[in-house]
Motif scaffolding. Sequence first.
Motif, mmCIF file in Angstrom:
data_model
loop_
_atom_site.group_PDB
_atom_site.id
_atom_site.type_symbol
_atom_site.label_atom_id
_atom_site.label_comp_id
_atom_site.label_asym_id
_atom_site.label_seq_id
_atom_site.Cartn_x
_atom_site.Cartn_y
_atom_site.Cartn_z
ATOM 1 N N THR A 244 4.840 6.623 2.089
ATOM 2 C CA THR A 244 4.244 5.624 2.983
ATOM 3 C C THR A 244 3.078 6.216 3.767
ATOM 4 O OG1 THR A 244 6.372 4.501 3.199
ATOM 5 C CG2 THR A 244 4.716 4.035 4.882
ATOM 6 N N HIS A 245 3.270 7.407 4.323
ATOM 7 C CA HIS A 245 2.182 8.058 5.062
ATOM 8 C C HIS A 245 0.989 8.340 4.148
ATOM 9 C CE1 HIS A 245 4.354 8.370 8.754
ATOM 10 N NE2 HIS A 245 5.235 9.242 8.327
ATOM 11 N N ILE A 246 1.257 8.780 2.936
ATOM 12 C CA ILE A 246 0.175 9.033 1.976
ATOM 13 C C ILE A 246 -0.577 7.743 1.677
ATOM 14 C CG2 ILE A 246 -0.310 9.695 -0.423
ATOM 15 C CD1 ILE A 246 2.045 11.692 -0.187
ATOM 16 N N ASN A 247 0.155 6.641 1.532
ATOM 17 C CA ASN A 247 -0.476 5.342 1.283
ATOM 18 C C ASN A 247 -1.504 5.000 2.361
ATOM 19 O OD1 ASN A 247 1.062 4.879 -1.001
ATOM 20 N ND2 ASN A 247 2.567 3.613 0.042
ATOM 21 N N VAL A 248 -1.124 5.191 3.617
ATOM 22 C CA VAL A 248 -2.037 4.863 4.718
ATOM 23 C C VAL A 248 -3.314 5.694 4.619
ATOM 24 C CG1 VAL A 248 -2.355 4.960 7.229
ATOM 25 C CG2 VAL A 248 -0.212 4.119 6.283
ATOM 26 N N PRO B 256 0.581 -8.260 3.506
ATOM 27 C CA PRO B 256 1.815 -8.928 3.954
ATOM 28 C C PRO B 256 2.612 -9.517 2.804
ATOM 29 C CG PRO B 256 -0.077 -10.334 4.374
ATOM 30 C CD PRO B 256 -0.622 -9.055 3.807
ATOM 31 N N ARG B 257 3.301 -8.653 2.063
ATOM 32 C CA ARG B 257 4.068 -9.077 0.898
ATOM 33 C C ARG B 257 5.533 -8.721 1.059
ATOM 34 N NH1 ARG B 257 1.606 -8.896 -3.967
ATOM 35 N NH2 ARG B 257 3.602 -9.718 -4.704
ATOM 36 N N ALA B 258 6.402 -9.536 0.469
ATOM 37 C CA ALA B 258 7.842 -9.268 0.521
ATOM 38 C C ALA B 258 8.203 -7.971 -0.198
ATOM 39 C CB ALA B 258 8.616 -10.430 -0.093
ATOM 40 N N GLY B 259 7.380 -7.562 -1.152
ATOM 41 C CA GLY B 259 7.670 -6.344 -1.898
ATOM 42 C C GLY B 259 7.617 -5.085 -1.069
ATOM 43 N N SER B 260 6.954 -5.153 0.086
ATOM 44 C CA SER B 260 6.888 -4.031 1.009
ATOM 45 C C SER B 260 6.326 -2.786 0.340
ATOM 46 C CB SER B 260 8.271 -3.769 1.614
ATOM 47 O OG SER B 260 8.214 -2.812 2.636
ATOM 48 N N LEU B 261 7.083 -1.706 0.302
ATOM 49 C CA LEU B 261 6.557 -0.406 -0.108
ATOM 50 C C LEU B 261 5.978 -0.412 -1.516
ATOM 51 C CD1 LEU B 261 6.054 2.484 0.666
ATOM 52 C CD2 LEU B 261 8.419 3.025 0.081
ATOM 53 N N SER B 262 6.552 -1.172 -2.434
ATOM 54 C CA SER B 262 6.017 -1.199 -3.799
ATOM 55 C C SER B 262 4.620 -1.813 -3.819
ATOM 56 C CB SER B 262 6.942 -1.977 -4.738
ATOM 57 O OG SER B 262 6.991 -3.350 -4.394
ATOM 58 N N SER B 263 4.396 -2.844 -3.008
ATOM 59 C CA SER B 263 3.084 -3.487 -2.952
ATOM 60 C C SER B 263 2.032 -2.558 -2.364
ATOM 61 C CB SER B 263 3.160 -4.769 -2.116
ATOM 62 O OG SER B 263 4.044 -5.702 -2.695
ATOM 63 N N TYR B 264 2.416 -1.788 -1.335
ATOM 64 C CA TYR B 264 1.458 -0.871 -0.731
ATOM 65 C C TYR B 264 1.111 0.271 -1.687
ATOM 66 C CZ TYR B 264 4.269 -2.797 3.176
ATOM 67 O OH TYR B 264 5.006 -3.603 4.008
ATOM 68 N N THR B 265 2.140 0.780 -2.377
ATOM 69 C CA THR B 265 1.957 1.989 -3.167
ATOM 70 C C THR B 265 1.210 1.727 -4.463
ATOM 71 O OG1 THR B 265 4.053 2.805 -2.244
ATOM 72 C CG2 THR B 265 3.172 3.989 -4.126
ATOM 73 N N GLU B 266 1.409 0.564 -5.070
ATOM 74 C CA GLU B 266 0.738 0.301 -6.340
ATOM 75 C C GLU B 266 -0.775 0.232 -6.181
ATOM 76 O OE1 GLU B 266 1.318 -3.360 -8.316
ATOM 77 O OE2 GLU B 266 0.995 -4.609 -6.553
ATOM 78 N N VAL B 267 -1.272 -0.174 -5.012
ATOM 79 C CA VAL B 267 -2.725 -0.218 -4.799
ATOM 80 C C VAL B 267 -3.253 1.071 -4.181
ATOM 81 C CG1 VAL B 267 -2.726 -2.727 -4.580
ATOM 82 C CG2 VAL B 267 -2.484 -1.312 -2.527
ATOM 83 N N SER B 268 -2.332 1.977 -3.880
ATOM 84 C CA SER B 268 -2.734 3.253 -3.294
ATOM 85 C C SER B 268 -2.709 4.381 -4.326
ATOM 86 C CB SER B 268 -1.804 3.595 -2.127
ATOM 87 O OG SER B 268 -2.036 4.899 -1.655
ATOM 88 N N ILE B 269 -1.553 4.633 -4.916
ATOM 89 C CA ILE B 269 -1.434 5.770 -5.843
ATOM 90 C C ILE B 269 -0.784 5.395 -7.172
ATOM 91 C CG2 ILE B 269 -1.542 7.643 -4.161
ATOM 92 C CD1 ILE B 269 1.439 7.581 -3.879
ATOM 93 N N GLY B 270 -0.572 4.107 -7.437
ATOM 94 C CA GLY B 270 -0.148 3.703 -8.766
ATOM 95 C C GLY B 270 1.268 3.186 -8.869
ATOM 96 N N HIS B 271 1.594 2.683 -10.062
ATOM 97 C CA HIS B 271 2.881 2.023 -10.284
ATOM 98 C C HIS B 271 4.060 2.989 -10.323
ATOM 99 C CE1 HIS B 271 1.604 -2.126 -10.946
ATOM 100 N NE2 HIS B 271 0.546 -1.650 -11.586
#
Length: 473
Positions: free
Chosen positions: A382-386, A84-99
């Motif tokens: 986003t789907h890849i992140n999940v 639950p971060r304001a960064g939204s997609l960037s926060s999800y993606t950095e812990v999934s597939i990188g910066h």
Amino acid sequence: MSESQTLTADASCTVESKKGFSKILGLGSLLAVAVGLVVSQGVMVLMLQGAGIAGLGFIIPLAIGFLLALTYVFSFSELSLMIPRAGSLSSYTEVSIGHFPAILAVFSGYVVVAMFALSAELLLVDFIIEKIYPGVFPPMTLGFGLLGVFTVLNLMGIDIFAKLQSALAFIMVVVLLLLGLSAVGGFANPHPAGIELTADWNPLGAGVISLVALAIWGYVGAEFVCPLVEDAKDPERNIPRSMIIGVSIIFVTIAIYCLGALFYIPADELAASPLPHYDFAKAVFGDTGLIFLAVAAITATCSTVNTSLAAIPRMLYGMAQNGQAFPQLKKCLPGTNTPWVAVLFVAAITGLPMIFMGDNPDAIGLLLISAAIAWLIAYIITHINVMVLRKRYPDLKRPYKTPFYPLPQIFGIAGMVYAIYYASPAPELSGQIFGAAGIVLAVVSVIAIFWVKVVMKKPLFKPEPIEKALNAE
């Protein structure tokens, strides 16, 4: 207010309040965001053009687009409540597939879209008001004026935004439904003779599926509630509900709106008109309908601009917190927790294309479809992140889980790849559309690679530990 909260305008939001943003957005406010960004003038134009191309058969791509929208709603709901971060997609993606993909996803799917779609939206309101009330406003003054007004209002704080957004979204949906229902029922003016809806209900046959790319534009943007998760009351309940209810309202509203237009305007005229919503309102209500349309056009544009200036700066704020963007973007105004540098940045990049394309209405379609391509790429990520996070962290607490996982993600990725492939409504425009989108994505990619490798000094695709996002202040 505590001493730690009384800071200069150079302080970041997280320093001003260790608990984050104010929890003031309820289900109604979040629903207004989900609906208010999606139902724009661009959508009003493109949906009627799609109905003109396919006739009643447009309901098929419209329904498929609705199902695709539900897939991204499920994915964003799961990710936003897990992280639950304001960064939204960037926060999800950095812990999934990188910066690198995190920066690419946000800038291509949101910052670039702001440049394309918001500019087109503000140009449209100028064109439609000029057509209804010629000479009342000098060229582009209305568009720039609205941009300036909503920039100032968003700088005043999220509570002002919420009150405005709820009113704008309600007025806009009511006006569109009244227009559509009045047209279907023939309450204002009788249906004109010679228009037979069922004679050739689907002139494209099986080829109607190619219009999914156009139809899905009617649903993109409901996830703008996710960057507001730190401002939301009871987010575990209200974030998913607001998006699901929102895209459902949009589906019903657009279907009635398009059906009503087909009762009054020949399909080929709808498909060819650059301002079909003008033709529709005038056919149903006569000159009185132009006042009706002016209200719908202005509220739609104001709602879209208002939502974008609230949500996108919070994405940039979150990226700055993660080191993925200039640290100045996390500076906030004292007392309002508004990321003011990010708000001004989004306003600036929105106004820039208007300066260069302000006298060219033909550029609007190019801007909107190019924006749609960039947006769909962000949804695919986003789907890849999940899917990646489900495999990497199977036991992590997920307040919301995608139903029937992983079928929505697989269907969503396949459908959005298909929509990108058929993004151009005409073969002669393919080069321009993919060229514009490709150039912008290439520039964003180069900047993202430079930032990650040179500024952040990190690998492009190495995920951050999930604890970094979960424990961030």
